[in-house]
Design an enzyme around this catalytic site. Structure first.
Site, PDB file in Angstrom:
ATOM      1  N   GLU A  43       0.937  -1.252   0.094  1.00 40.00           N
ATOM      2  CA  GLU A  43      -0.007   0.222  -0.087  1.00 40.00           C
ATOM      3  C   GLU A  43       0.869   1.112   0.039  1.00 40.00           C
ATOM      4  OE1 GLU A  43      -4.198  -1.229   1.998  1.00 40.00           O
ATOM      5  OE2 GLU A  43      -2.369  -0.991   3.250  1.00 40.00           O
ATOM      6  N   GLU A  46      -0.317  -4.920  15.276  1.00 45.40           N
ATOM      7  CA  GLU A  46      -0.067  -4.789  13.874  1.00 45.40           C
ATOM      8  C   GLU A  46       1.304  -4.841  13.361  1.00 45.40           C
ATOM      9  OE1 GLU A  46      -1.878  -2.719   9.877  1.00 45.40           O
ATOM     10  OE2 GLU A  46      -2.341  -1.826  11.765  1.00 45.40           O
TER      11      GLU A  46
END
Length: 687
Positions: free
Chosen positions: A479, A623
């Site tokens: 991304e 994460e």
């Protein structure tokens, strides 16, 4: 072309030394494979662990008799971040207050405070000493057999004569409005049912959220303590009782409750009370018995590691969380943080389809079906999304919530441009068929998804000549690469989508669109001058956020040549920065190195995938390394795939699950995977 700097080479060399020291370090002391225990509770460094049943998530607190939040699946309303749907906390229906001899039990007045999660039974227990008066233990459950119900069991072992005043507190989270509180006593010949009930509207008034709870006493009806109701303020009320306990006696009672909303039932307030009454009359022992039976059935699908007790516990924790965050028959999918909080607004991304779904599909296809049913139910919305962007077929949104419309905040470019999500949904649908071989499902649910998504890609490509049916202007799977052309994963996933739609049509005896095959043959996969697969048309050696090219070898099969897989792996594994990358990236490196036969590198990347991301005191995964947003279920899904499909060698094919050659870490003596697929097979990898 830019080459890796000397500093980066030195950094990677030092990391390799660190990983090697970990790999060859002496084995740590044995840890319990099922129990995660915290015996030093530091509220300033405390990241709660979740007890959930796929519908209701309970997040732990470092304070005695408190829980941090109650998360209720599929309750969304627009408030706060991004003018899009957000997950909501429900009523906190398990908070308690306990007074002993007129003094409130709190963190300052207790000693020997410990907490532990029994992952095998999905039970969270806190225990402590209160002065020299009592030893206290309480355990709560999100009942697996009753999707909207929770239970807390309290045990007070008196060391001296004492009197308790025990309160169950119903508290509304700040986001809810128009709170209304009720108390009702229902007398029956053999019991009295005291119902503490609250209802409120979601921030915009779209939803009605309701909760109800009651005490479960183990005394006979005529000996049950008298329950009193108290109203504190509009957002909080309670019910309480008094009890005298003699020295040497252990007194037990339970609280059972229900959390439900109008997203789940047309009459949530009455249903909350009905379900609470149902649970009350089942009784505490039966509720726990059926809960434990349900979890015992789930754990028939297990991963057993012989020789590395810490990895075993960590893998069980990852499995436990994925099992907790979803359930059979729900038609719900799950967000990157599951039911551990409100992270990512509770939205559904590719995380569900690519990173978590394969674990469910292999170990519990019945749960995997819920994730695909979620997508099927929102196929019409995906078709409207394609239409509004000028395309045919179905274009699934990057962020999905209740209705299946695009829910990405407008400042994030992923919403209009991260199109690979459509192929990810299609891949999950195809893999569900591959594992179950259920042609009826393929015809009724799988084919509509596969054909509509294939139509999307046939309209999405720009036809610039043979070999140049290009997919331009996308956000890559990596991304950090925004608005690029011919992203490797997007292109390869689109090809797989088209090819799998053709296979499905053949299986069903349906004529597929001839254009699908033509498009699939002409979508380009780019190369750099050194022979490495190029991430996108303007990629020139930059650092990457997460795996992109390497996904072409798994979960896709676009690249099958071993030398090419190794070349791509060696190149892109050196372009991962120290921070900012999610755990799935290293998990893919683990999986591929295991399949290539390099056990040392596979184990190094396995440990690097999650150990730097762990938060105390329960080793919950964030994460990224140093992150503070656990629990990251997406990362757990990726790491579990690295064990199942990497070290374990499981592979999803058109004919079902097979086992291919792989290797184990040197300190793993044996890997046993049980309950695989619809036939519950066992696969073993040994030394």
């Amino acid at each position: 072309m830019k080459y890796v700097s000397v500093q980066k080479k030195i950094k990677f060399f030092l990391l390799t030394i660190v990983f090697t020291s970990i790999f060859f370090a002496p084995m740590s002391a044995q840890v319990d494979p099922w129990i995660v225990k915290a015996d030093k509770i530091d509220p300033s460094n405390y990241y709660g662990i979740t007890v959930a049943n796929g519908m209701v998530g309970i997040i732990s607190s470092p304070e005695p008799f408190k829980v941090k939040n109650i998360v209720l699946a599929q309750t969304y309303d627009q408030y706060g971040r991004g003018r899009v749907s957000n997950f909501l906390n429900s009523f906190n229906l398990l908070n308690m207050k306990l007074d002993i001899d007129g003094k409130t039990v709190d963190a300052k007045s207790v000693s020997n405070f410990t907490q532990q999660l029994d992952m095998q039974k999905a039970a969270f227990t806190s225990s402590f000493d209160y002065q020299d008066l009592a030893k206290i233990k309480y355990t709560y459950y999100s009942l697996r057999q009753l999707p909207f119900c929770v239970l807390m069991e309290v045990q007070i072992a008196a060391q001296k004569d004492l009197t308790i005043n025990a309160s169950s507190i119903m508290e509304a989270p700040d986001a809810l409005r128009d709170v209304q509180n009720y108390y009702n006593q229902i007398d029956r010949p053999h019991t009295t049912i005291d119902l503490l009930t609250s209802t409120a509207k979601s921030p915009t008034g779209k939803l009605q959220l309701c909760a109800s709870n009651t005490f479960l006493f183990k005394e006979t009806h005529d000996q049950e303590p008298r329950v009193i109701h108290e109203m504190w303020d509009n957002n909080m009320h309670l019910m309480r009782f008094n009890k005298t306990i003699k020295a040497g006696e252990t007194y037990s009672y339970c609280i059972v409750g229900t959390s439900i909303s109008s997203a789940h039932h047309d009459d949530p307030i009455n249903e909350a009370e009905r379900l609470t009454i149902f649970a009350k009359l089942e009784g505490c022992d039966r509720l726990i018995k059926f809960h434990e039976k349900a979890w015992s059935d789930l754990w028939k699908s297990d991963i057993k590691i012989d020789g590395d007790s810490q990895s075993q516990q960590d893998i069980h924790s990852m499995m436990y969380h994925l099992y907790s965050f979803s359930r059979e028959g729900s038609s719900f999918s799950l967000s990157p943080m599951g039911l551990s909080g409100l992270g990512y607004n509770g939205h559904v991304f590719w995380d569900a389809d690519i990173w978590m779904f394969p674990v469910y599909a292999v170990l519990h296809p019945e749960i995997a079906k819920s994730l695909i049913e979620y997508r099927f139910d929102r196929l019409k919305a995906a078709k409207r999304n394609a239409y509004s962007h000028g395309f045919k077929g179905a274009m699934f949104p990057w962020e999905s919530a209740e209705t299946g419309v695009e829910e990405t905040p407008v400042w994030a470019l992923s919403g209009p441009f991260e199109h690979h999500i459509t192929a990810c949904v299609a891949l999950a649908a195809w893999n569900y068929y591959c594992i179950t071989q259920d042609k009826n499902w393929l015809k009724e649910k799988g084919w509509p998804i596969l054909s509509a998504t294939a139509d999307f890609w046939a309209s999405r490509v720009e036809r610039n000549g043979l070999g140049k049916y290009e997919i331009k202007n996308v956000v890559a799977a990596d991304e950090w690469a925004e608005n690029v052309d011919n992203d490797a994963f997007t292109n390869a996933a689109a090809k797989a989508n088209l090819q799998n739609a053709i296979k499905a049509a053949k299986l069903l005896g349906i004529s597929s669109d001839p254009d699908w095959g033509l498009v699939a043959k002409n979508i380009p996969i780019l190369k750099m001058p050194n022979g490495v697969t190029r991430e996108h048309s303007t990629y020139n050696g930059e650092e990457i956020k997460q795996a992109d090219v390497n996904l072409l070898a798994y979960p896709l099969t676009e690249i099958t040549d071993v030398n090419q897989i190794k070349k791509d792996l060696e190149y892109y594994s050196k372009r991962i920065p120290d921070a900012g990358t999610p755990a799935m990236t290293q998990a893919i490196f683990t999986l591929l190195y295991a399949r290539l036969g390099d056990s040392e590198k596979a184990y190094q990347w396995f440990k690097n995938a999650y150990e730097p991301n762990l938060n105390q005191p329960f080793r919950v995964i964030a994460e990224t390394r140093g992150g503070t947003n656990p629990y990251f279920a997406t990362g757990a899904g990726g790491i579990l795939q690295s064990v199942l499909m990497g070290f374990g060698g499981l592979n999803i094919t058109s004919n079902g699950i097979i086992q291919i050659k792989s290797v184990l870490p040197k300190n793993w003596k044996k890997l046993t995977i049980t309950g695989v697929g619809p036939n519950h097979k066992t696969y073993i990898v040994g030394r």
